[in-house]
Write an enzyme that holds these catalytic residues in place. Structure first.
Site, short mmCIF file in Angstrom:
data_model
loop_
_atom_site.label_atom_id
_atom_site.label_comp_id
_atom_site.label_asym_id
_atom_site.label_seq_id
_atom_site.Cartn_x
_atom_site.Cartn_y
_atom_site.Cartn_z
N CYS A 1 0.80 -1.22 0.00
CA CYS A 1 0.00 0.00 0.00
C CYS A 1 0.84 1.28 0.00
O CYS A 1 0.29 2.37 -0.11
CB CYS A 1 -0.96 -0.02 1.19
SG CYS A 1 -2.34 -1.17 0.94
N LYS B 1 0.34 3.36 -3.23
CA LYS B 1 -0.86 4.14 -3.49
C LYS B 1 -0.52 5.57 -3.88
O LYS B 1 0.46 6.14 -3.42
CB LYS B 1 -1.75 4.19 -2.25
CG LYS B 1 -2.63 2.99 -2.04
CD LYS B 1 -3.61 3.26 -0.91
CE LYS B 1 -4.62 2.13 -0.75
NZ LYS B 1 -5.59 2.43 0.30
N GLY C 1 -17.77 9.48 -0.88
CA GLY C 1 -17.21 9.55 0.46
C GLY C 1 -15.86 8.87 0.51
O GLY C 1 -15.20 8.70 -0.51
N ASP D 1 -14.71 2.19 2.27
CA ASP D 1 -13.77 1.19 1.78
C ASP D 1 -14.28 0.40 0.58
O ASP D 1 -13.50 -0.22 -0.13
CB ASP D 1 -13.42 0.22 2.92
CG ASP D 1 -12.77 0.97 4.07
OD1 ASP D 1 -11.62 1.40 3.92
OD2 ASP D 1 -13.42 1.12 5.12
N ASP E 1 -8.46 -4.18 -5.10
CA ASP E 1 -7.17 -3.67 -4.64
C ASP E 1 -6.06 -4.52 -5.24
O ASP E 1 -6.19 -5.74 -5.33
CB ASP E 1 -7.09 -3.69 -3.12
CG ASP E 1 -6.22 -2.55 -2.57
OD1 ASP E 1 -5.20 -2.23 -3.22
OD2 ASP E 1 -6.57 -2.01 -1.52
N ASP F 1 -11.58 -4.92 2.72
CA ASP F 1 -12.59 -3.87 2.53
C ASP F 1 -14.01 -4.40 2.71
O ASP F 1 -14.91 -3.65 3.11
CB ASP F 1 -12.43 -3.24 1.15
CG ASP F 1 -11.20 -2.35 1.04
OD1 ASP F 1 -10.70 -1.91 2.09
OD2 ASP F 1 -10.75 -2.10 -0.09
N SER G 1 -5.47 -10.94 -16.73
CA SER G 1 -4.03 -10.72 -16.65
C SER G 1 -3.55 -9.95 -17.87
O SER G 1 -4.13 -10.04 -18.96
CB SER G 1 -3.29 -12.07 -16.59
OG SER G 1 -3.54 -12.82 -17.77
#
Length: 341
Positions: free
Chosen positions: A14, A17, A44, A47, A64, A87, A136
């Site tokens: 992460c 990000k 908003g 998640d 993700d 999430d 992929s």
């Protein structure tokens, strides 16, 4: 790949990000289509997206993916999958299906990809979901993650901004994963610290969510790339102020030493810059500040719930085997969004 050669993991998870400020500037320009059944969208900071199908059934959707955060492909697959699945739990949902997202160099050994997908599939199965396919593409670097669909009762969604005055704030995993992984890439992390980081990153938030679900949950998010303090500021918004007890913050013990050696990430500095005017530190070391800004990969849940329930839930969560605890409370709105004492 020879033993010790850092070719697979060059910095990821992460920490890869986009920064929160840059992302907000882009998203605010995207037109939003009104749909009364879209209960949670990108308007908003929640998640996942929630779309109502019936009065008592809604879909939770999220995705993700990121570059490798560890050198072992199998562990990377488990971490990336656990992170994507998280999430769904942060919204109060249950996992149903998942699709693989894969970027992989044509010149790299396909056995590595097989190990990644094996690790990911194991976590989907542990979550009680079904791996239903994926997509992929050939790319210069490795990236992996999941698109996940879950279900939730539309009347029982855990929004990230649902906290109430007087609530306890519960953190279900230790902080410092980004710092430890940075030290590891430089060959400076201890085996003990890295093992705890991997244990945390591969642990599903399913079990903490199931414990929390026994009690009254007002708000929830998972702590990932924006770090503890940015996610906490998103939870408070302009309505409330959070008071955090720095002594109650669970973190990987050697993080303070690594911060003193400046094993830091650019992502943590972006997080600091984004909310520095909203946070007041009192008696905090620089190391603790960095731990609170540190980007987490597959981090824990940050839950707001009535104080009595929070104390019981936090005690029960200790049985999960990771440092966790009641780290603060929600109060009436004051000048700053967060006070760390």
């Amino acid at each position: 790949m020879e033993q010790g050669e850092k070719l697979f993991c060059k910095g990821g998870g992460c920490t890869a990000k986009l920064g929160p400020a840059a992302l907000n500037r882009v998203l605010e320009k995207i037109p939003r289509i009104e749909d009364e059944n879209l209960l949670v969208g990108f308007g908003g900071c929640d998640d996942g997206a929630v779309y109502r199908l019936t009065e008592d059934l809604a879909l939770v959707q999220t995705l993700d993916f990121f570059p490798p955060v560890v050198e072992d492909p199998y562990l990377f697959g488990k971490i990336a999958a656990a992170n994507a699945l998280s999430d769904i739990y942060a919204m109060g949902g249950r996992v149903k299906t998942a699709l693989n997202i894969v970027c992989f160099p044509e010149t790299m050994d396909l056995n590595i990809l097989g190990r990644i997908l094996t690790g990911g599939n194991e976590k989907v199965q542990e979550a009680g979901g079904v791996l239903a396919g994926g997509h992929s593409i050939a790319d210069e670097g490795v990236k992996y993650g999941l698109s996940v669909t879950g279900v939730v009762n539309p009347n029982k969604i855990w929004r990230n901004d649902g906290g109430q005055e007087g609530d306890a704030l519960i953190l279900t995993k230790p902080l410092g994963v980004g710092i430890v992984c940075t030290a590891e890439r430089l060959g400076q992390a201890s085996e003990k610290a890295m093992n705890l980081a991997v244990k945390s990153m591969t642990a599903l938030n399913r079990y903490a969510a199931e414990i929390a679900g026994k009690y009254q949950v007002h708000g929830c998010t998972d702590v990932t790339g924006f770090g503890f303090l940015v996610h906490l500021c998103e939870m408070m918004g302009e309505k409330f102020t959070a008071v955090i007890d720095q002594k109650a913050i669970p973190f990987i013990p050697e993080c303070e030493e690594y911060v003193e050696e400046f094993y830091l990430t650019a992502a943590a500095q972006r997080n600091r810059n984004h909310v520095k005017d909203k946070v007041e530190f009192s008696g905090c070391s620089f190391a603790m500040e960095e731990i609170l800004f540190d980007p987490q990969t597959s981090g824990g849940l940050l839950i707001s719930m009535p104080m009595e329930d929070g104390m019981k839930a936090a005690e029960e969560m200790k049985s999960l085997g990771l440092p966790c605890g009641l780290v603060g409370r929600i109060e009436k709105r004051r000048e700053k969004t967060v006070y760390v004492r």
